[in-house]
Motif scaffolding. Structure first.
Motif, PDB file in Angstrom:
ATOM      1  N   ALA A 100      66.224  75.893 102.352  1.00 55.03           N
ATOM      2  CA  ALA A 100      65.544  76.200 103.608  1.00 55.03           C
ATOM      3  C   ALA A 100      65.594  77.694 103.904  1.00 55.03           C
ATOM      4  CB  ALA A 100      66.179  75.407 104.747  1.00 55.03           C
ATOM      5  N   ARG A 101      66.725  78.332 103.587  1.00 54.59           N
ATOM      6  CA  ARG A 101      66.812  79.782 103.790  1.00 54.59           C
ATOM      7  C   ARG A 101      65.800  80.507 102.912  1.00 54.59           C
ATOM      8  NH1 ARG A 101      69.242  83.998 105.761  1.00 54.59           N
ATOM      9  NH2 ARG A 101      69.592  85.859 104.492  1.00 54.59           N
ATOM     10  N   PHE A 102      65.722  80.121 101.659  1.00 56.05           N
ATOM     11  CA  PHE A 102      64.773  80.730 100.720  1.00 56.05           C
ATOM     12  C   PHE A 102      63.342  80.535 101.241  1.00 56.05           C
ATOM     13  CE2 PHE A 102      64.308  81.289  95.803  1.00 56.05           C
ATOM     14  CZ  PHE A 102      63.471  82.362  96.007  1.00 56.05           C
ATOM     15  N   HIS A 103      63.010  79.313 101.621  1.00 52.23           N
ATOM     16  CA  HIS A 103      61.654  79.024 102.095  1.00 52.23           C
ATOM     17  C   HIS A 103      61.325  79.825 103.360  1.00 52.23           C
ATOM     18  CE1 HIS A 103      62.247  74.846 100.061  1.00 52.23           C
ATOM     19  NE2 HIS A 103      61.940  75.782  99.194  1.00 52.23           N
ATOM     20  N   THR A 104      62.298  79.965 104.262  1.00 48.86           N
ATOM     21  CA  THR A 104      62.084  80.715 105.497  1.00 48.86           C
ATOM     22  C   THR A 104      61.784  82.178 105.201  1.00 48.86           C
ATOM     23  OG1 THR A 104      63.513  79.227 106.761  1.00 48.86           O
ATOM     24  CG2 THR A 104      63.138  81.420 107.682  1.00 48.86           C
ATOM     25  N   LEU A 105      62.495  82.755 104.238  1.00 47.47           N
ATOM     26  CA  LEU A 105      62.274  84.157 103.898  1.00 47.47           C
ATOM     27  C   LEU A 105      60.921  84.354 103.216  1.00 47.47           C
ATOM     28  CD1 LEU A 105      65.833  85.218 102.673  1.00 47.47           C
ATOM     29  CD2 LEU A 105      64.730  85.704 104.872  1.00 47.47           C
ATOM     30  N   VAL A 106      60.524  83.403 102.385  1.00 44.59           N
ATOM     31  CA  VAL A 106      59.194  83.497 101.775  1.00 44.59           C
ATOM     32  C   VAL A 106      58.120  83.469 102.861  1.00 44.59           C
ATOM     33  CG1 VAL A 106      57.513  82.317 100.297  1.00 44.59           C
ATOM     34  CG2 VAL A 106      59.889  82.518  99.554  1.00 44.59           C
ATOM     35  N   ALA A 107      58.252  82.538 103.805  1.00 48.64           N
ATOM     36  CA  ALA A 107      57.281  82.444 104.897  1.00 48.64           C
ATOM     37  C   ALA A 107      57.280  83.703 105.761  1.00 48.64           C
ATOM     38  CB  ALA A 107      57.585  81.215 105.751  1.00 48.64           C
TER      39      ALA A 107
END
Length: 325
Positions: A211-218
């Motif tokens: 979720a952290r990775f996905h949040t940073l991509v977004a």
């Protein structure tokens, strides 16, 4: 000269009186200061080229003869030099990495973002063979992300790897007794199968890191909800596919990254590209990724067999198939 013969000769010379101080291959070059070298351009102003390659870890690289600084340490060292130099208007980070540990990847992201915020200098990420998972994670703070036409990138996700020995131990008749203070104290033990309850706990940790990775991509990339869902599958993409889905800004070569960095920083078209190394190399150029001679790679067999060893247990932002490259 074969590395076995070179190593044997160096060892023999070390045993001779007065010879040890003169043998540079055994010097701890990791303790020598980084020096600036021009690898492209002759004009005013500078673009700093910093390479980030291999398995990303905050731990030093251990060798038979000496240890080398980790990727995290070396990148921070180079960024400090670029930040302190008023002539440096932009940084190009050359990434060739399948990723690494979750913590090392996140530290790299944090340090690059902090460099941008403190210095106001532009950052361009230039991807080479592989810039996947943690390698892509580290590129996210860049103002511009460029990939080589044959780059593999993406793998936006988390993997939990741990060696298992229980099957082998059953075959050889060996057992391990464990006394523990809580039910889950030995969760993930390599000496027994993982229980369904433990699998659920591990999946919770994986989901948090993902979720952290996905949040940073977004945060850093202008993806539509549909594009982000495709990225969340953790698949890898070619450069063209990554450009189409929005993970990168440009497909090109390292010279294109230099041109973009010069333009974004308002530098002359022939502004110098500098890099930081501990050793001097004749006929240096931007494709030289060595920072110093690496006797840590030498061993008695003349090969580096680290890639065949089982992974250390842990959570990784890594594309496993890229580890053998």
């Amino acid at each position: 000269m074969p590395s076995r013969l070179l190593l044997a000769l160096a060892a023999l010379l070390l045993m001779l009186p007065g010879c040890a101080p003169k043998i540079k291959i055994f010097a701890s070059q990791a303790t020598e200061p980084l020096k600036e070298f021009v690898v492209d351009g002759e004009g005013q102003g500078k673009v700093a080229l910093i390479h980030l390659r291999g398995f990303l870890s905050s731990q030093p690289k251990m060798g038979m003869l000496r240890a080398r600084p980790s990727q995290v340490q070396e990148l921070v060292n180079a960024l400090k030099l670029a930040e302190a130099d008023d002539e440096v208007g932009a940084v190009v980070i050359g990434i060739d990495s399948p990723g690494g540990t979750t913590t090392a990847s996140d530290i790299l992201y944090h340090e690059i973002l902090g460099f941008k915020q403190r210095s106001g200098k532009k950052v361009v990420a230039a991807m080479f063979d592989v810039a996947a998972s943690g390698g892509y994670y580290a590129a996210l703070p860049a103002d511009w992300i460029m990939a080589h036409p044959t780059t593999i990138t993406g793998s936006v996700g988390v993997i939990f790897m741990r060696p298992k020995l229980s099957g082998l131990m059953d075959k050889v008749g060996v057992d391990v007794e464990v006394s523990k203070s809580g039910r889950d104290k030995d969760m993930g033990s390599p000496f027994r199968p993982t229980t369904p309850e433990e699998e659920a706990l591990f999946q919770g940790i994986i989901d948090d890191f993902a979720a952290r990775f996905h949040t940073l991509v977004a945060k850093h990339r202008p993806l539509s909800p549909a594009q982000l869902e495709t990225v969340k599958t953790a698949r890898v993409f070619t450069a063209g596919q990554a450009r189409q889905i929005g993970l990168i800004d440009q497909v090109g070569y390292v010279q294109d990254a230099f041109a973009k960095a010069r333009a974004m920083a308002g530098l002359a078209k022939d502004a110098r590209v500098v890099t930081y190394r501990r050793d001097t190399y004749p006929n240096d150029n931007p494709y030289n990724t060595l920072d110093s001679a690496d006797p840590a790679k030498l061993n008695m067999l003349g090969v580096d067999a680290g890639f065949i060893m089982p992974p250390k247990a842990g959570f990784y932002y890594v594309w496993p198939q890229g580890l053998t490259n």
